[in-house]
Design a protein around this motif. Sequence first.
Motif, short mmCIF file in Angstrom:
data_model
loop_
_atom_site.label_atom_id
_atom_site.label_comp_id
_atom_site.label_asym_id
_atom_site.label_seq_id
_atom_site.Cartn_x
_atom_site.Cartn_y
_atom_site.Cartn_z
N ALA B 403 0.84 -1.21 0.00
CA ALA B 403 0.00 0.00 0.00
C ALA B 403 0.87 1.25 0.00
N LYS B 404 0.44 2.28 -0.76
CA LYS B 404 1.16 3.55 -0.82
C LYS B 404 0.35 4.62 -0.10
N ILE B 405 1.00 5.37 0.77
CA ILE B 405 0.29 6.39 1.57
C ILE B 405 1.09 7.68 1.51
N ASP B 406 0.45 8.77 1.11
CA ASP B 406 1.12 10.07 1.15
C ASP B 406 0.96 10.68 2.53
N ILE B 407 2.05 11.12 3.12
CA ILE B 407 2.01 11.66 4.49
C ILE B 407 2.54 13.10 4.49
N PRO B 408 1.75 14.07 4.98
CA PRO B 408 2.26 15.44 5.10
C PRO B 408 3.43 15.46 6.09
N MET B 409 4.45 16.24 5.77
CA MET B 409 5.64 16.31 6.62
C MET B 409 5.29 16.62 8.08
N ALA B 410 4.28 17.43 8.27
CA ALA B 410 3.92 17.86 9.62
C ALA B 410 3.52 16.69 10.53
N ASN B 411 2.93 15.64 9.92
CA ASN B 411 2.46 14.49 10.73
C ASN B 411 3.38 13.28 10.65
#
Lengths: 467, 467
Positions: B403-411
């Motif tokens: 699975a691919k998940i985009d994560i904002p740097m802040a979290n």
Amino acid sequence: MAGKGKDASSSNTKGKKKEVKKETGLGLSVKKDDNFGEWYSEVVVNGEMIEYYDISGCYILRPWAMSIWEILQTFFDAEIKKMKIKNCYFPLFVSPGVLQKEKDHIEGFAPEVAWVTKSGESELEVPIAIRPTSETVMYPYFSKWIRGHRDLPLRLNQWCNVVRWEFSNPTPFIRSREFLWQEGHTAFMKIPNFLLLTKSCFISSCCRIKECLSCCGVKLLFLCWLQESFLVLEILELYRRIYEEFLAVPVIKGKKSEHEKFAGGLYTTTVEAFIPNTGRGIQGATSHCLGQNFAKMFEINFENDKGEKAMVWQNSWAYTTRTIGVMIMVHGDDKGLVLPPKIASIQTLNESGIRAEVDSRDNYSPGWKYSNWEMKGVPLRIEIGPKDLANNQVRAVRRDNSAKIDIPMANLVEQVNDLLNDIQKSLFEVAKQKRDACIHTVNTWEEFAEALIQKKMILAPWCDEEV
Amino acid sequence: MAGKGKDASSSNTKGKKKEVKKETGLGLSVKKDDNFGEWYSEVVVNGEMIEYYDISGCYILRPWAMSIWEILQTFFDAEIKKMKIKNCYFPLFVSPGVLQKEKDHIEGFAPEVAWVTKSGESELEVPIAIRPTSETVMYPYFSKWIRGHRDLPLRLNQWCNVVRWEFSNPTPFIRSREFLWQEGHTAFMKIPNFLLLTKSCFISSCCRIKECLSCCGVKLLFLCWLQESFLVLEILELYRRIYEEFLAVPVIKGKKSEHEKFAGGLYTTTVEAFIPNTGRGIQGATSHCLGQNFAKMFEINFENDKGEKAMVWQNSWAYTTRTIGVMIMVHGDDKGLVLPPKIASIQTLNESGIRAEVDSRDNYSPGWKYSNWEMKGVPLRIEIGPKDLANNQVRAVRRDNSAKIDIPMANLVEQVNDLLNDIQKSLFEVAKQKRDACIHTVNTWEEFAEALIQKKMILAPWCDEEV
């Protein structure tokens, strides 16, 4: 020694009169200065560090010894991980062909190698050796794993047992047929044009290398700046810290003579301790530059960044459970072990991270308990009697110098910490003064011989050449 | 596999066009479902866990495997220290007389014992065995150290290597001639009048024992409440946690049949794993109640609190590097290893205690790097491309389900932690579902035979009696 005598009273029947142990039979039967060898055998057994085993030269490390080994292990393992050295485990067994590949190396170890020739009732086709050290076990695989310069440096370590079937004077910790150690093995690319610094550059550099130089002499002055020596000396510094900071044993860093260097290596550096009672130096731990000898034999080659074939340089280094024996010899006294606080598994007061144990056994007299814990070398004893309770204080007794100090309960943790630090420092200082008092500088053979008879540590001119 | 190909460009000349590795030759040549044995051999080698050694049945544990062993060791060692079990080290060697003292025991081990008969060029007077396990090594000294009831319980453990020279199917981690393990050995006084609780008492008690009972059947119901079983089962629970919490491998607790129990013991409890691909159960780790068999042979007696002579009861228990092999067999896939986050030496992001590594090698394509780290089983890969940078985010890719998940740097830290926890949980759940899907309950011999052919795990009536 607990529980060896008759003990007819139940621990569950409070208030009953207890049969109290006699205070005999606990102490040592010989004094350290009278018969050092006997004293040592007694102190390691009565202090519950060692049990003699039914195979000569093999010893049981009891929990009291093992906890010291674990403290040293925790320190060293964390330090080498910071240096990107990774742990691995290679087999105990070596095939004869591989073992014999480096000629000088096998000549050094051959007489002590133990051979497995049978399994169950069957003879093995080929006898198999038990590792006396792992250079020849590991390096065929270094050759396989290292192809390009990006595979370098390769830095491995393992914690394991090794076997050297020696026949001379087995001594617990100091010389045993099986012992525990770590052995580190690295392979790296040598940068041919090393920095050759002038003396003024050197003086402004780190004092660790300075220390080393001051004892190894001019030869090492240049070697120190070779890349291959850097890790050798960094590891040697960790060995110094094990002895001086943890075991409170002063050591001297130096370089072994050609005769005493590691079989098959280029040169060997060492930390050497000194036992005033015997007047003998003792090798503490060694860190070797192997040069390219093993690389040649095991064909550990790589393609360098110019696309050319090149050969690795190698180091290996080890310290063993001998460390514990040296510490016992240096600090022990006629009451038993004296353990430096940093490696004692029992200090005082578990709160605030101090390792402590309460001895609430009610079938032993206070005097018996004092002797028991003195034998086991606990750095600080705290007594709490009725008077102490009334005054809201405790009495602390130092193992190293028997000093008694009353401590108000309010300052307990702080003062105990201070005392433990002071004991650690003081054990080292006392050992260092004793060692230094034994150092004699000599210039002639007559002076040399005389100093040797007087059990001195000798500083003499040295050319490291055979006449 | 890094660096095996030709590599003509220097890493120091930035901006130059790099020769990029071809993406061939990195993957596995067989699929897990097609040829499980071949697949396993390839995955342990290509995943850099193991190197085959020139002595059959011996394997090199590379750092990638060793770091897993160290994580399991750290957990288990801390847990047993809480239980006041102390570490020690007994010799590798056993004299034949001692080894053969317990008849059933030696019959169980004799064919696999390796014998040292030579040192250097000399024949030993008496051949010496290498420990296959340490009951007979340790217990003569238990007899010496234990005198009164106050010396009990005696609780020791050691981390060491043992040798069993087996000839059938050596397999890395699973069945090797030398392996690493811990072995615990305890001696204690049995309180004769134990609590025999009724079923209603039992139901309100701790669920650990309940679990154990649910699989071991009624026989263990009463044994559970015997004092000598308590530590046996507490240790067995630690073994369950190693498999289920750390390695994410579901296991079943149970009691071995008379035929399969530890040679010389009273009964053996076990955690058993199951490998769906082979349809076979595999012993995970065992915890034995030795009863008084060894105590009788080695005369481990003590004076009880009534002044009478009594004999100790004993337990022993061990888990080995096999744990790692079982984990690989259960989770690995056609891309290579799949490591549960809790035991992976590389997770993501070193800040906040997550184990991470940056792969900044510029002579490999991203695709090659993906395959490389997938082969090594790293739980979570984080990619940062130009688009990610522009959007102030990273892309995380799970090893377990791709699975691919985009994560904002802040979290980042929070979400990565959540993902790792989810991967750990999910690996266990998937493995458990697969295992459970293989369980068949049978009542007749025909059903039994059919289920066996279908590689099922079988639940069948069992009397543990030979007809």
